[in-house]
Design an enzyme around this catalytic site. Structure first.
Site, PDB file in Angstrom:
ATOM      1  N   ASP A  28       0.856  -1.160  -0.002  1.00 27.11           N
ATOM      2  CA  ASP A  28      -0.021   0.066  -0.076  1.00 27.11           C
ATOM      3  C   ASP A  28       0.977   1.240   0.208  1.00 27.11           C
ATOM      4  OD1 ASP A  28      -3.226   0.678   0.857  1.00 27.11           O
ATOM      5  OD2 ASP A  28      -1.775   2.143   1.329  1.00 27.11           O
ATOM      6  N   ASN A  85     -12.860  -2.862   2.309  1.00 26.96           N
ATOM      7  CA  ASN A  85     -13.976  -1.998   2.612  1.00 26.96           C
ATOM      8  C   ASN A  85     -14.759  -1.597   1.398  1.00 26.96           C
ATOM      9  OD1 ASN A  85     -12.530  -0.958   4.933  1.00 26.96           O
ATOM     10  ND2 ASN A  85     -11.081   0.213   3.871  1.00 26.96           N
ATOM     11  N   SER A  93     -11.982   3.688  -1.169  1.00 28.57           N
ATOM     12  CA  SER A  93     -11.655   4.995  -1.983  1.00 28.57           C
ATOM     13  C   SER A  93     -11.308   4.638  -3.288  1.00 28.57           C
ATOM     14  CB  SER A  93     -10.524   5.799  -1.291  1.00 28.57           C
ATOM     15  OG  SER A  93      -9.322   4.896  -0.990  1.00 28.57           O
ATOM     16  N   VAL A  94     -10.923   3.325  -3.523  1.00 25.01           N
ATOM     17  CA  VAL A  94     -10.650   2.830  -5.017  1.00 25.01           C
ATOM     18  C   VAL A  94     -11.585   1.857  -5.472  1.00 25.01           C
ATOM     19  CG1 VAL A  94      -8.809   1.651  -6.360  1.00 25.01           C
ATOM     20  CG2 VAL A  94      -8.076   3.258  -4.390  1.00 25.01           C
ATOM     21  N   HIS A  98     -10.320  -4.893  -3.413  1.00 29.02           N
ATOM     22  CA  HIS A  98      -9.128  -5.214  -2.930  1.00 29.02           C
ATOM     23  C   HIS A  98      -9.163  -5.891  -1.334  1.00 29.02           C
ATOM     24  CE1 HIS A  98      -9.958  -0.904  -2.656  1.00 29.02           C
ATOM     25  NE2 HIS A  98      -9.390  -0.735  -1.296  1.00 29.02           N
ATOM     26  N   HIS A 100      -7.152  -5.595   2.006  1.00 30.73           N
ATOM     27  CA  HIS A 100      -6.057  -5.380   2.842  1.00 30.73           C
ATOM     28  C   HIS A 100      -5.379  -6.400   3.593  1.00 30.73           C
ATOM     29  CE1 HIS A 100      -6.803  -0.741   2.095  1.00 30.73           C
ATOM     30  NE2 HIS A 100      -8.224  -1.430   1.999  1.00 30.73           N
TER      31      HIS A 100
HETATM   32  P1  5GP Z   1      -9.767   1.560   0.301  1.00 28.18           P
HETATM   33  O1  5GP Z   1      -9.863   3.011   0.960  1.00 28.18           O
HETATM   34  O2  5GP Z   1     -10.510   1.571  -1.157  1.00 28.18           O
HETATM   35  O3  5GP Z   1      -9.932   0.299   1.094  1.00 28.18           O
HETATM   36  O4  5GP Z   1      -8.102   1.363   0.000  1.00 28.18           O
HETATM   37  C1  5GP Z   1      -7.608   1.854  -1.076  1.00 28.18           C
HETATM   38  C2  5GP Z   1      -6.079   1.780  -0.640  1.00 28.18           C
HETATM   39  O5  5GP Z   1      -5.241   2.020  -2.133  1.00 28.18           O
HETATM   40  C3  5GP Z   1      -5.700   2.596   0.349  1.00 28.18           C
HETATM   41  O6  5GP Z   1      -5.033   2.109   1.416  1.00 28.18           O
HETATM   42  C4  5GP Z   1      -4.648   3.608  -0.711  1.00 28.18           C
HETATM   43  O7  5GP Z   1      -3.450   3.873   0.365  1.00 28.18           O
HETATM   44  C5  5GP Z   1      -3.933   2.545  -1.589  1.00 28.18           C
HETATM   45  N1  5GP Z   1      -3.507   3.284  -2.919  1.00 28.18           N
HETATM   46  C6  5GP Z   1      -4.242   4.247  -3.301  1.00 28.18           C
HETATM   47  N2  5GP Z   1      -3.501   4.975  -4.332  1.00 28.18           N
HETATM   48  C7  5GP Z   1      -2.452   3.887  -4.571  1.00 28.18           C
HETATM   49  C8  5GP Z   1      -1.475   3.723  -5.396  1.00 28.18           C
HETATM   50  O8  5GP Z   1      -1.285   4.551  -6.311  1.00 28.18           O
HETATM   51  N3  5GP Z   1      -0.652   2.822  -5.302  1.00 28.18           N
HETATM   52  C9  5GP Z   1      -0.292   2.025  -4.218  1.00 28.18           C
HETATM   53  N4  5GP Z   1       0.525   1.239  -4.038  1.00 28.18           N
HETATM   54  N5  5GP Z   1      -1.667   2.135  -3.114  1.00 28.18           N
HETATM   55  C10 5GP Z   1      -2.569   2.942  -3.434  1.00 28.18           C
END
Ligand code: 5GP
Length: 112
Positions: A28, A85, A93-94, A98, A100
């Site tokens: 991450d 999430n 956020s993405v 995925h 974690h």
């Molecule tokens: P979410 O908030 O959707 O559960 O997790 C998205 C995760 O993607 C976050 O922990 C964030 O730090 C990670 N992330 C966002 N952009 C990038 C990126 O460009 N590269 C990597 N390796 N992680 C990313």
């Protein structure tokens, strides 16, 4: 393409930890624990709420490879947390499913 599809295609750099034909795992970019990796199906499912019954084998594969990677990263004895999430209240956020993998410190419960 989603952000994580671009990482899988090597269009965006990431520290890749594991890859096979169906999933990819990488560190991450904003780690929330000493060990923080993401494992992602290469086939873009937006979020777990959108997953279909026909994708069950892929999701099982994702969890089994997450477990293997946690062991490879040295977390098997101390423990770790797998987190998915979903949606805005879930902290997603993405919009590409995925999981974690978090460990290397004692994680609190309930989460924030
Ligand atoms: P979410 O908030 O959707 O559960 O997790 C998205 C995760 O993607 C976050 O922990 C964030 O730090 C990670 N992330 C966002 N952009 C990038 C990126 O460009 N590269 C990597 N390796 N992680 C990313």
């Amino acid at each position: 393409m989603t952000l994580f599809e671009k990482i899988a295609a090597r269009e965006i750099p990431a520290e890749i930890l594991y890859e096979d034909e169906r999933v990819i795992a990488f560190k991450d970019i904003d780690p929330q624990a000493p060990v923080h990796a993401l494992i992602v199906p290469k086939q873009a499912i937006a979020r777990i709420a959108e997953a279909k019954d026909s994708e069950g084998e892929l999701l099982g594969h994702l969890l089994l490879r997450a477990k293997d990677l946690a062991r490879k990263m040295g977390l098997a004895e101390s423990g770790y947390r797998l987190v998915i999430n979903n949606g805005s209240d879930g902290g997603e956020s993405v919009p590409h499913l995925h999981c974690h993998i978090l460990g290397g410190r004692a994680l609190t419960w309930p989460p924030g």
